[in-house]
Design a protein around this motif. Structure first.
Motif, mmCIF file in Angstrom:
data_model
loop_
_atom_site.group_PDB
_atom_site.id
_atom_site.type_symbol
_atom_site.label_atom_id
_atom_site.label_comp_id
_atom_site.label_asym_id
_atom_site.label_seq_id
_atom_site.Cartn_x
_atom_site.Cartn_y
_atom_site.Cartn_z
ATOM 1 N N GLU A 55 0.814 -1.220 0.000
ATOM 2 C CA GLU A 55 0.000 0.000 0.000
ATOM 3 C C GLU A 55 0.846 1.269 0.000
ATOM 4 O O GLU A 55 0.496 2.275 0.625
ATOM 5 C CB GLU A 55 -0.986 -0.004 1.180
ATOM 6 C CG GLU A 55 -1.963 -1.167 1.133
ATOM 7 C CD GLU A 55 -3.099 -1.056 2.130
ATOM 8 O OE1 GLU A 55 -3.978 -0.186 1.929
ATOM 9 O OE2 GLU A 55 -3.100 -1.823 3.110
ATOM 10 N N VAL A 61 -3.882 1.892 -4.803
ATOM 11 C CA VAL A 61 -4.701 1.289 -3.750
ATOM 12 C C VAL A 61 -6.153 1.731 -3.875
ATOM 13 O O VAL A 61 -7.085 0.923 -3.735
ATOM 14 C CB VAL A 61 -4.146 1.638 -2.358
ATOM 15 C CG1 VAL A 61 -5.112 1.191 -1.263
ATOM 16 C CG2 VAL A 61 -2.789 0.971 -2.146
ATOM 17 N N GLN A 65 -9.169 -1.069 -4.705
ATOM 18 C CA GLN A 65 -10.357 -1.236 -3.866
ATOM 19 C C GLN A 65 -11.635 -1.037 -4.658
ATOM 20 O O GLN A 65 -12.626 -1.751 -4.468
ATOM 21 C CB GLN A 65 -10.337 -0.210 -2.732
ATOM 22 C CG GLN A 65 -9.262 -0.402 -1.699
ATOM 23 C CD GLN A 65 -9.331 0.707 -0.670
ATOM 24 O OE1 GLN A 65 -10.313 0.822 0.075
ATOM 25 N NE2 GLN A 65 -8.307 1.541 -0.631
ATOM 26 N N GLN A 66 -11.600 -0.060 -5.540
ATOM 27 C CA GLN A 66 -12.814 0.301 -6.265
ATOM 28 C C GLN A 66 -13.174 -0.684 -7.366
ATOM 29 O O GLN A 66 -14.352 -1.001 -7.571
ATOM 30 C CB GLN A 66 -12.649 1.694 -6.889
ATOM 31 C CG GLN A 66 -13.900 2.187 -7.612
ATOM 32 C CD GLN A 66 -13.632 3.482 -8.337
ATOM 33 O OE1 GLN A 66 -12.772 3.529 -9.205
ATOM 34 N NE2 GLN A 66 -14.363 4.527 -7.994
ATOM 35 N N ASN A 69 -12.120 -7.448 -7.433
ATOM 36 C CA ASN A 69 -12.445 -8.347 -6.324
ATOM 37 C C ASN A 69 -11.588 -9.613 -6.340
ATOM 38 O O ASN A 69 -11.866 -10.579 -5.633
ATOM 39 C CB ASN A 69 -13.929 -8.698 -6.291
ATOM 40 C CG ASN A 69 -14.446 -9.187 -7.637
ATOM 41 O OD1 ASN A 69 -13.677 -9.582 -8.514
ATOM 42 N ND2 ASN A 69 -15.765 -9.154 -7.821
ATOM 43 N N LEU A 100 -3.884 -8.063 2.756
ATOM 44 C CA LEU A 100 -4.523 -7.080 1.877
ATOM 45 C C LEU A 100 -5.836 -7.622 1.337
ATOM 46 O O LEU A 100 -6.852 -6.918 1.294
ATOM 47 C CB LEU A 100 -3.581 -6.731 0.727
ATOM 48 C CG LEU A 100 -4.055 -5.623 -0.215
ATOM 49 C CD1 LEU A 100 -3.809 -4.253 0.408
ATOM 50 C CD2 LEU A 100 -3.337 -5.718 -1.557
ATOM 51 N N LYS A 103 -8.413 -7.522 4.043
ATOM 52 C CA LYS A 103 -8.789 -6.147 4.362
ATOM 53 C C LYS A 103 -9.789 -5.585 3.367
ATOM 54 O O LYS A 103 -10.757 -4.909 3.747
ATOM 55 C CB LYS A 103 -7.527 -5.277 4.384
ATOM 56 C CG LYS A 103 -7.748 -3.814 4.707
ATOM 57 C CD LYS A 103 -6.403 -3.074 4.744
ATOM 58 C CE LYS A 103 -6.558 -1.606 5.068
ATOM 59 N NZ LYS A 103 -5.236 -0.911 5.099
ATOM 60 N N TYR A 104 -9.584 -5.863 2.079
ATOM 61 C CA TYR A 104 -10.422 -5.263 1.043
ATOM 62 C C TYR A 104 -11.374 -6.259 0.384
ATOM 63 O O TYR A 104 -11.990 -5.955 -0.635
ATOM 64 C CB TYR A 104 -9.531 -4.619 -0.032
ATOM 65 C CG TYR A 104 -8.710 -3.475 0.501
ATOM 66 C CD1 TYR A 104 -9.311 -2.411 1.178
ATOM 67 C CD2 TYR A 104 -7.320 -3.457 0.345
ATOM 68 C CE1 TYR A 104 -8.555 -1.366 1.678
ATOM 69 C CE2 TYR A 104 -6.564 -2.398 0.836
ATOM 70 C CZ TYR A 104 -7.186 -1.363 1.500
ATOM 71 O OH TYR A 104 -6.430 -0.314 1.990
ATOM 72 N N LYS A 105 -11.504 -7.452 0.977
ATOM 73 C CA LYS A 105 -12.416 -8.489 0.466
ATOM 74 C C LYS A 105 -12.091 -8.839 -0.984
ATOM 75 O O LYS A 105 -12.959 -8.884 -1.854
ATOM 76 C CB LYS A 105 -13.866 -8.041 0.615
ATOM 77 C CG LYS A 105 -14.284 -7.822 2.061
ATOM 78 C CD LYS A 105 -15.732 -7.392 2.179
ATOM 79 C CE LYS A 105 -16.120 -7.182 3.644
ATOM 80 N NZ LYS A 105 -17.536 -6.735 3.793
#
Length: 372
Positions: A55, A61, A65-66, A69, A100, A103-105
């Motif tokens: 990160e 990052v 995230q956006q 998946n 990571l 944390k962000y699925k």
């Protein structure tokens, strides 16, 4: 500079009349993301480098995230990094990748457990079969076992085939024989019973190499060993995507009862020094200005080809959405792409959906538009 860091994608104008587009502006909402638009169809993945895993690249990052998946590490789980000494393992970066993902699925596809390239030096120096077998066994049991249930899937064996579909002449073939692939999956199944297991390779959409991959998968299955999917890497040129071969590959691989993934997708736009497509990391060619024609930016006509290429591919993926499990881009944005340095170092390529400023390209809009 990106003033608002993706709080707003803004307006992208696409004027590609030659491919049937209307010359109209498309509003890209801040809430539009590939993973959300395609969440009922297949996973949308990206490849992550070390800075992104730690990160340290804040713009990346935000985008990761956006938009995604699923994620695959570029290098940090390859044996030269994760197993640098006979009894030495370096799990630091791989552990950070797992954290990571949690944390962000993001579902993690671990890459690549057994591969002839990027081996640690001590393995390349091994002379006898027993030593190679011991490394092979210990590596799979230790590394796959550590991440069982922590990663979603493993590329168990990577690039074991030649272009004609025969087994690649590697240290594993030479020392362990042609059954080493089946044995790798057997050991991985034992070490990682809660992890999906895949075979991954490039050009296996091509008929001869595809036939070799199918024979390899059937051999694994006939031995009573689990294999859950096949990864077609998807390193293609935007102007020459083999759509018919790709479609036939989806049909034939899925008929084996396994998932089909597109695992390292990028569409190069630069000249190829050789006839045909390849993705062997060891291939190199000399730099020349002729081979780097878009150093100062991509012409609209070439951008149009890239956009049309991605549109055609995602139409095909959607046609077989029940059989395609994941589509992973090999990089977050153009600046990260390995194609900037392969097979000719120092070039400027544009193979992904996000540009060097992390902004969505017309190809992104075309892929999103297919779901509207």
């Amino acid at each position: 500079m990106i003033k608002n860091k993706f709080n707003r994608f803004g307006i992208i104008a696409i004027c590609l009349l030659s491919f049937g587009y209307s010359c109209a502006q498309k509003n890209i909402s801040k809430n539009i993301s590939l993973k959300e638009v395609y969440k009922k169809d297949f996973l949308i993945g990206t490849a992550l480098n070390g800075r992104q895993i730690e990160e340290k690249d804040s713009n990346a990052v935000v985008l990761i995230q956006q938009q995604f998946n699923a994620a695959t590490p570029e290098n940090i789980m390859k044996s030269e990094v994760i197993h640098p000494g006979w009894d030495t393992y370096n799990f630091d970066m791989a552990d950070k990748l797992v954290a990571l993902g949690k944390k962000y699925k993001i579902k993690i596809n671990a890459h690549a457990l057994i591969w002839h390239s990027q081996l640690p030096g001590y393995v390349r120096r091994l002379k006898d079969a027993d030593s190679v077998k011991q490394f092979f066994t210990n590596h799979i049991k230790t590394v796959a076992g550590r991440y069982d249930g922590k990663v979603f899937s493993w590329d168990v064996v990577n690039e074991a085939l030649e272009e004609d579909g025969t087994m690649r002449k590697s240290i594993f073939l030479e020392k362990l024989g042609p059954d080493f692939v089946t044995e790798a999956f057997r050991l991985a199944q034992q070490a990682a019973p809660n992890t999906e297991l895949y075979y991954n390779d490039y050009n296996i959409e091509q008929p001869k190499k595809r036939a070799g991959a199918i024979a390899l998968i059937k051999k694994i299955q006939a031995a009573g060993v689990r294999i859950d999917g096949v990864g077609i890497q998807g390193h293609w040129r935007a102007s020459n995507i083999p759509l018919k071969d790709i479609e036939q590959s989806i049909v034939e691989f899925s008929a084996l009862g396994i998932k089909v993934m597109f695992t390292e997708l990028d569409l190069g736009v630069l000249p190829n020094p050789w006839d045909g497509d390849a993705a062997d990391v060891n291939m190199k060619a000399e730099y020349s200005a002729k081979m780097n024609p878009y150093a100062n930016g991509l012409p609209d006509s070439v951008e149009a080809k890239l956009t049309k290429g991605y549109e055609d591919l995602f139409k095909l993926f959607l046609k077989y959405k029940g059989k395609v499990g994941r589509v992973t881009f090999w990089g977050v944005n153009d600046s990260q792409s390995w194609l900037n340095g392969w097979p000719i170092p120092g070039r400027t390529n544009y193979p992904l959906l996000f540009d060097r400023n992390f902004k969505p390209k017309p190809a992104f809009d075309a892929v999103i538009k297919l779901k509207k």
